[in-house]
Design an enzyme around this catalytic site. Structure first.
Site, short mmCIF file in Angstrom:
data_model
loop_
_atom_site.label_atom_id
_atom_site.label_comp_id
_atom_site.label_asym_id
_atom_site.label_seq_id
_atom_site.Cartn_x
_atom_site.Cartn_y
_atom_site.Cartn_z
N ASP A 41 0.84 -1.20 0.00
CA ASP A 41 0.00 0.00 0.00
C ASP A 41 0.88 1.26 0.00
O ASP A 41 1.67 1.46 0.93
CB ASP A 41 -0.89 -0.01 1.25
CG ASP A 41 -2.10 0.91 1.13
OD1 ASP A 41 -2.09 1.79 0.26
OD2 ASP A 41 -3.04 0.75 1.92
N ASP A 42 0.76 2.07 -1.03
CA ASP A 42 1.50 3.34 -1.13
C ASP A 42 3.01 3.13 -1.21
O ASP A 42 3.78 3.95 -0.70
CB ASP A 42 1.18 4.27 0.04
CG ASP A 42 -0.22 4.84 -0.01
OD1 ASP A 42 -0.97 4.51 -0.94
OD2 ASP A 42 -0.57 5.63 0.89
N CYS A 79 -5.85 4.07 -3.94
CA CYS A 79 -6.17 2.77 -3.34
C CYS A 79 -7.45 2.09 -3.81
O CYS A 79 -7.40 1.02 -4.41
CB CYS A 79 -6.15 2.89 -1.82
SG CYS A 79 -6.80 4.43 -1.18
N ARG A 83 -7.76 -1.30 -6.15
CA ARG A 83 -8.20 -2.57 -5.59
C ARG A 83 -9.41 -3.13 -6.33
O ARG A 83 -9.57 -4.35 -6.47
CB ARG A 83 -8.48 -2.41 -4.09
CG ARG A 83 -7.22 -2.18 -3.31
CD ARG A 83 -7.41 -1.55 -1.94
NE ARG A 83 -6.15 -0.94 -1.55
CZ ARG A 83 -5.12 -1.62 -1.04
NH1 ARG A 83 -5.23 -2.91 -0.82
NH2 ARG A 83 -4.01 -1.00 -0.74
N LYS A 136 -6.39 -5.15 3.79
CA LYS A 136 -7.22 -3.98 3.48
C LYS A 136 -8.23 -4.28 2.36
O LYS A 136 -7.85 -4.66 1.26
CB LYS A 136 -6.30 -2.83 3.06
CG LYS A 136 -6.99 -1.56 2.60
CD LYS A 136 -5.95 -0.48 2.36
CE LYS A 136 -6.52 0.78 1.73
NZ LYS A 136 -5.51 1.85 1.62
N HIS A 138 -11.49 -2.01 1.47
CA HIS A 138 -11.64 -0.65 0.91
C HIS A 138 -12.47 -0.59 -0.37
O HIS A 138 -12.36 0.35 -1.15
CB HIS A 138 -10.25 -0.03 0.66
CG HIS A 138 -10.26 1.47 0.76
ND1 HIS A 138 -9.28 2.27 0.20
CD2 HIS A 138 -11.14 2.31 1.34
CE1 HIS A 138 -9.54 3.53 0.43
NE2 HIS A 138 -10.67 3.59 1.13
N HIS A 228 1.72 2.19 4.06
CA HIS A 228 0.75 3.29 4.16
C HIS A 228 0.83 3.94 5.55
O HIS A 228 1.10 3.28 6.54
CB HIS A 228 -0.64 2.69 3.94
CG HIS A 228 -1.78 3.66 3.85
ND1 HIS A 228 -2.29 4.33 4.94
CD2 HIS A 228 -2.54 4.06 2.79
CE1 HIS A 228 -3.31 5.07 4.57
NE2 HIS A 228 -3.49 4.93 3.26
N ASP A 333 -0.42 -0.73 -4.81
CA ASP A 333 -1.68 -0.21 -5.35
C ASP A 333 -1.51 1.12 -6.08
O ASP A 333 -2.39 1.53 -6.84
CB ASP A 333 -2.74 -0.07 -4.25
CG ASP A 333 -2.34 0.88 -3.14
OD1 ASP A 333 -1.15 1.23 -3.03
OD2 ASP A 333 -3.22 1.29 -2.36
N ASN A 334 -0.41 1.81 -5.84
CA ASN A 334 -0.14 3.09 -6.51
C ASN A 334 1.26 3.53 -6.12
O ASN A 334 1.98 2.81 -5.42
CB ASN A 334 -1.17 4.17 -6.11
CG ASN A 334 -1.50 4.23 -4.63
OD1 ASN A 334 -2.61 3.89 -4.22
ND2 ASN A 334 -0.54 4.64 -3.83
N LYS A 380 1.42 9.41 -5.76
CA LYS A 380 0.06 8.89 -5.60
C LYS A 380 -0.98 9.95 -5.93
O LYS A 380 -0.80 11.13 -5.61
CB LYS A 380 -0.12 8.42 -4.15
CG LYS A 380 -1.54 8.05 -3.73
CD LYS A 380 -1.56 7.71 -2.26
CE LYS A 380 -2.96 7.41 -1.75
NZ LYS A 380 -2.96 7.04 -0.32
#
Length: 541
Positions: A41-42, A79, A83, A136, A138, A228, A333-334, A380
């Site tokens: 994540d991130d 995010c 996803r 996660k 989301h 993240h 994710d990014n 991001k």
């Protein structure tokens, strides 16, 4: 006999310690391959050792050396939309997540995965797999849209966008957050003094596959929240990076670029991105430097711990004889986070205590994110490469060549068709009385197998009014209320030379491609009225 047993035990523990699995390990040849899909994540483009980082990532480096890396792999820049595409093989608006997990009352912007967009959990379960998820979600906060209700046999994780690594206290102001932990459909209360979420997600994942139905292969989706925000790490992991970032972001950004070039992921003539809005490191005073270096030390510790946990999973698969019959994919994710979350008093509910501890709500922001994404442009939430590109590693059964870096040029929507290709699973024509949206991605298994493969269809993107179109090596970027820009990624991956003025016909073609894609996927033009519907406020690029 005692000496023999001791020798075997010694080899076993050395194997676990160093992550070395015997190439002659038992392979499950009597069933379909297991699948482990890992999403960070991130995480920035160059945050792994095998993508140019100084952070210690031996487990993922090993996965890269035994598998294949893609030079160009794309996400949806933030995010929830990312996803949704990963889980369904659909572009986010088609799946119902055109913005975030917020309901705008519009088709394509419902804030949850619609039933016509089948999840990987549903498709693999339909194909005879046990299906599990940790981490996660989301992509839907209401119970009908939770993981158990969308095809997963078991789930341990959280529903919203962020979670503390040490406790379940609310992070943000506003309505009650759903960012607390769940076990299945029930709230999970932490009762461990040594709880650290990245560790727990891995332990639960191993528990799930250990206790699965023995005759079934498994599909495991591991959606880690590391790295993240908030910046939370174990003291022993932070200590490894003490002094590592004292040289500052200007020098580290250059070092990353040199490392990326040595790996063959960048060309000498590229102009690495430098954010001119940020202060030079040498302009900071000693106290400021100390505060900023701590943030990056904690961030590196979070990535390091993530790698440790992936190593734990690899060792489990190896010692149980499953590794060589398991597909493993790793990506983010990014791109790296650009928002200074800890300095947003209208959002943050608590921010007390030193960076790295449970009370802190700090992020490392774009000051260090420009290092994480080096040499790519922006961060991001941006349509530029720094927002949309991710490291991508795959290791799979029957792989003919290992350690290669392939050009790629694929997108999240391509993962489901690729995995179904490898696992020999048919995408359902009907599911629970619903006719599913057809898959729009393309399997890139031929590329992995050494064939001369390129993606047939363009890749399109929209979020918060920003647009992008990838057409082979050419990429068009259209920021909200601005004009189209054009970049040749084969010579200018850092997007420093806009050639739109020299190719008006290409711009016209990309605009037409985008408009047709938007029509087919339920994308509507962004407006100020839509901005008012959300509590989220986009930060500058």
């Amino acid at each position: 006999m005692r000496i023999l047993v001791l020798g075997i035990m010694t080899l076993f523990f050395l194997s676990c310690k160093h992550g070395a699995i015997d190439k002659k390990e038992i392979v499950q040849t009597d069933q379909k391959p297991n699948v482990v899909l890992i999403m960070a994540d991130d995480m920035g483009f160059s945050d792994l050792g095998n993508y140019g980082s100084e952070i210690n990532t031996p487990s993922l480096d090993r996965l890269a050396s035994e598998g294949t890396r893609l030079e160009r792999f794309y996400t949806n820049t933030i995010c929830a939309p990312s996803r949704s595409s990963l889980l369904t093989g659909q572009y986010p608006h088609k799946a119902g997540i055109g913005f975030f997990n917020e309901d705008f009352g519009l088709p394509g912007y419902e804030g949850y995965l619609n039933k016509e967009s089948l999840t990987l959990g549903e498709v693999f379960k339909n194909g005879g797999y046990s299906t599990y998820m940790t981490g996660k979600w989301h992509v839907g906060n209401d119970k009908p849209h939770w993981p158990i209700q969308r095809g997963f046999d078991n789930f341990f994780g959280f529903l919203d966008g962020g979670e503390s690594y040490f406790d379940t206290k609310p992070l943000l102001k506003g309505p009650p957050s759903t960012a607390f932990l769940y076990e299945g459909n029930e709230v999970y209360n932490i009762d461990k003094e040594d709880f650290y979420l990245t560790d727990e997600l891995t332990n639960r994942a191993i528990d799930f596959v250990t206790n699965k139905e023995k005759e079934k292969p498994f599909f495991l989706y591991m959606a880690y929240n590391a790295p993240h925000w908030p910046l939370h790490a174990k003291p022993e992991d932070i200590a490894k990076y003490k002094g590592k970032y004292d040289a500052g972001w200007d020098e580290l950004r250059k070092l990353r670029f040199e490392n990326v070039k040595k790996l063959g992921l960048a060309e000498e003539e590229w102009n690495p991105f430098k954010d001119k809005s940020l202060p030079a490191w040498d302009s900071l005073n000693a106290e400021e430097k100390s505060e900023w270096t701590l943030k990056m030390e904690v961030y590196a510790a979070m990535v390091d711990n993530l790698d440790q946990n992936i190593g734990k999973l690899l060792n489990y698969l190896g010692t149980t004889g499953q590794l060589n019959n398991t597909v493993i994919i790793f990506l983010s994710d990014n791109g790296a986070e650009n928002m200074d979350v800890g300095k947003m008093p209208f959002t943050v509910k608590r921010n007390e205590g030193p960076v790295g501890t449970a009370g802190s709500m700090e992020a490392y922001s774009k000051n260090w994110a420009q290092v994480s994404n080096s040499p790519l442009r922006s961060y991001k939430s941006s349509p530029y490469e720094g927002g949309t590109a991710t490291p991508f590693i795959i290791r799979y059964p029957g792989q003919k060549v290992s350690g290669k870096i392939l050009k790629g040029g694929s997108h999240l929507v391509d993962i489901m068709p690729t995995l179904l290709d490898i696992a020999d699973i048919e995408y359902p024509e009907s599911y629970n009385g619903v006719t599913p949206n057809p898959l729009v991605g393309e399997s890139f298994l031929p590329l992995l197998q050494g064939e001369d493969w390129t993606r047939d269809q363009p890749i399109c993107f929209e979020w918060f009014g920003d647009r992008a179109v990838w057409l082979g090596d050419l990429k068009g970027v259209h920021q909200y209320n601005k004009e189209w820009e054009l970049y040749d990624l084969s010579t200018d991956r850092t997007e420093s030379n806009d050639i739109a003025a020299t190719q008006p016909e290409t711009i016209a073609k990309m605009d037409a491609i985008y408009n047709e894609w938007a029509k087919n996927n339920g994308v509507i033009p962004w407006s100020e009225e839509m901005s008012k519907k959300t509590q989220f406020r986009k930060s500058p690029h």
